[in-house]
Design an enzyme around this catalytic site. Structure first.
Site, short mmCIF file in Angstrom:
data_model
loop_
_atom_site.label_atom_id
_atom_site.label_comp_id
_atom_site.label_asym_id
_atom_site.label_seq_id
_atom_site.Cartn_x
_atom_site.Cartn_y
_atom_site.Cartn_z
N ALA A 10 1.46 -1.14 1.81
CA ALA A 10 2.76 -0.64 2.22
C ALA A 10 2.56 0.80 2.69
CB ALA A 10 3.72 -0.70 1.05
N GLY A 16 0.00 -3.82 -0.47
CA GLY A 16 0.90 -4.73 0.25
C GLY A 16 0.17 -5.58 1.27
N GLU A 34 -1.07 -8.38 -0.67
CA GLU A 34 0.09 -9.19 -1.07
C GLU A 34 0.62 -10.01 0.10
OE1 GLU A 34 1.89 -5.58 -2.63
OE2 GLU A 34 2.17 -6.60 -4.54
N GLU A 89 -2.71 0.12 -6.22
CA GLU A 89 -1.48 0.90 -6.44
C GLU A 89 -1.57 1.81 -7.65
OE1 GLU A 89 -1.60 -2.34 -5.69
OE2 GLU A 89 -0.06 -2.84 -4.21
N1 CAA Z 1 0.12 4.02 4.15
C1 CAA Z 1 0.21 4.97 5.10
N2 CAA Z 1 -0.84 5.42 5.80
C2 CAA Z 1 -2.05 4.90 5.51
C3 CAA Z 1 -2.21 3.91 4.52
C4 CAA Z 1 -1.05 3.47 3.83
N3 CAA Z 1 -1.11 2.50 2.91
N4 CAA Z 1 -3.53 3.61 4.45
C5 CAA Z 1 -4.16 4.36 5.36
N5 CAA Z 1 -3.26 5.14 6.01
C6 CAA Z 1 -3.53 6.11 7.07
C7 CAA Z 1 -4.18 7.37 6.53
O1 CAA Z 1 -3.21 8.23 5.97
C8 CAA Z 1 -4.84 7.92 7.75
O2 CAA Z 1 -3.84 8.53 8.54
P1 CAA Z 1 -4.12 10.04 9.15
O3 CAA Z 1 -5.27 9.81 10.11
O4 CAA Z 1 -2.83 10.36 9.82
O5 CAA Z 1 -4.49 10.89 8.00
C9 CAA Z 1 -5.29 6.66 8.50
O6 CAA Z 1 -4.49 5.59 7.97
C10 CAA Z 1 -6.74 6.32 8.28
O7 CAA Z 1 -6.97 6.28 6.87
P2 CAA Z 1 -8.15 7.08 6.14
O8 CAA Z 1 -8.46 8.34 6.89
O9 CAA Z 1 -7.79 7.20 4.69
O10 CAA Z 1 -9.35 6.05 6.36
P3 CAA Z 1 -10.61 5.81 5.40
O11 CAA Z 1 -11.50 4.88 6.13
O12 CAA Z 1 -11.17 7.10 4.93
O13 CAA Z 1 -10.02 5.06 4.09
C11 CAA Z 1 -8.68 3.42 2.93
C12 CAA Z 1 -9.46 3.79 4.22
C13 CAA Z 1 -9.67 3.29 1.76
C14 CAA Z 1 -8.01 2.08 3.18
C15 CAA Z 1 -7.65 4.53 2.60
O14 CAA Z 1 -6.89 4.78 3.78
C16 CAA Z 1 -6.69 4.15 1.51
O15 CAA Z 1 -7.03 4.23 0.36
N6 CAA Z 1 -5.44 3.77 1.89
C17 CAA Z 1 -4.40 3.49 0.94
C18 CAA Z 1 -4.59 2.14 0.26
C19 CAA Z 1 -3.49 1.91 -0.77
O16 CAA Z 1 -3.36 2.63 -1.73
N7 CAA Z 1 -2.67 0.85 -0.55
C20 CAA Z 1 -1.57 0.54 -1.43
C21 CAA Z 1 -0.28 1.09 -0.89
S1 CAA Z 1 1.08 0.93 -2.03
C22 CAA Z 1 1.65 -0.64 -1.85
O17 CAA Z 1 1.15 -1.41 -1.05
C23 CAA Z 1 2.81 -1.02 -2.72
C24 CAA Z 1 3.18 -2.47 -2.74
O18 CAA Z 1 2.67 -3.22 -3.53
C25 CAA Z 1 4.20 -3.02 -1.84
#
Ligand code: CAA
Length: 256
Positions: free
Chosen positions: A64, A107, A110, A130
């Site tokens: 998400a 998400g 999911e 998360e």
């Molecule tokens: N939401 C918003 N933006 C996201 C995102 C997310 N879930 N995941 C990645 N992005 C964005 C980053 O912020 C980044 O944007 P900027 O270039 O503007 O900074 C871009 O995508 C590229 O990401 P990274 O620079 O972080 O890329 P990476 O290769 O270094 O890492 C990753 C990749 C490990 C997937 C890392 O991006 C990450 O950990 N993302 C978040 C994963 C996460 O926590 N997901 C759970 C979300 S909560 C949820 O989903 C709740 C639910 O159950 C409904």
């Protein structure tokens, strides 16, 4: 205007490709609204028999949209039906395949698990991270992951951010097929076309019956399955399928 996904039809498969590459296909409200609307359109399109949701080779979806969620309050999420939007997937009658490569996190994982079948590339990574954000999965992760891989592994994933590789996902039953990244999408579409070539009402009720196993007691599920089985004897395709078998010829399905 549709901006966050790209759709096309290949053979009899409706393909919805998530397309927010800069955010690794993070699932914001606009994207999810566009996706649900596209799937609903495929569901009523007679040219489509099956659907595929996919992302890019790098990311199916990284979760998400954290930036959209960061300032939320419970009341705003509730009133804005933050997750309820996802429930529209549950009402799609035709089978939906998730073709997953790269990150399928939070998400994203999911969403993939809410599909009926999962096909992965060798680079797929499944996770519910998360906990690292101070929350828990909110769109089915604690339930569907536990049902798919069992309590022990699901606890590690949800409590400690453990990821699953594509091979592990195959071994633990989360996905049914793994392919090299170059071909996973075309293989998912091929599988979709094979399913779309089958008797459409039987396919629809088969999907409903298997999914019922996740929502009902065994007794209720068995009764439900039996009613759906009996119901299929009202279709032309049942007569055609059994006549074709008896007369040793290929069946010609009409979807009636
Ligand atoms: N939401 C918003 N933006 C996201 C995102 C997310 N879930 N995941 C990645 N992005 C964005 C980053 O912020 C980044 O944007 P900027 O270039 O503007 O900074 C871009 O995508 C590229 O990401 P990274 O620079 O972080 O890329 P990476 O290769 O270094 O890492 C990753 C990749 C490990 C997937 C890392 O991006 C990450 O950990 N993302 C978040 C994963 C996460 O926590 N997901 C759970 C979300 S909560 C949820 O989903 C709740 C639910 O159950 C409904």
């Amino acid at each position: 205007m549709v901006e966050n996904i790209v759709t096309r039809v290949e053979g009899r498969v409706g393909v919805a490709q998530l397309n927010r590459p800069k955010a690794l296909n993070a699932l914001n409200r606009e994207l999810m609204t566009e996706l649900m609307t596209a799937l609903e359109a495929f569901d009523v399109d007679p040219a489509v028999g099956c659907m595929v949701i996919t992302g890019s080779a790098r990311a199916f979806a990284a979760g998400a949209d954290i930036k959209e969620m960061a300032g939320a309050t419970p009341a705003r999420m509730m009133v804005g039906s933050f997750i309820d939007l996802w429930d529209r997937l549950h009402r799609i009658g035709k089978p939906v395949i998730a073709a997953v490569s790269g990150f399928a996190l939070g998400g994203g994982c999911e969403l993939a698990m809410a599909c009926d079948l999962l096909v992965a590339s060798e680079t797929a990574q499944f996770g519910q991270p998360e906990i690292n954000l101070g929350v828990i999965p909110g769109a089915g992760g604690t339930q569907r992951m536990t049902l798919a891989v069992g309590k022990a592994l699901a606890m590690e994933m949800v409590l400690n951010g453990r990821m699953l590789s594509a091979d592990e996902a195959l071994r633990f039953g989360l996905v049914s097929r793994v392919y090299p990244v170059e071909v996973y999408l075309e293989e998912a579409i091929r599988l979709g076309n094979e399913i779309a070539a089958r008797a459409p009402i039987a396919v629809r009720l088969a999907k409903e019956a298997v999914n019922a196993a996740f929502e009902m007691s065994l007794r209720a599920g068995l009764d439900h399955e039996r009613r759906l089985f009996y119901l299929l004897f009202s279709t032309d395709d049942q007569k055609e399928g059994m006549d074709a078998f008896v007369n040793k010829r290929p069946a010609q399905w009409t979807g009636r």
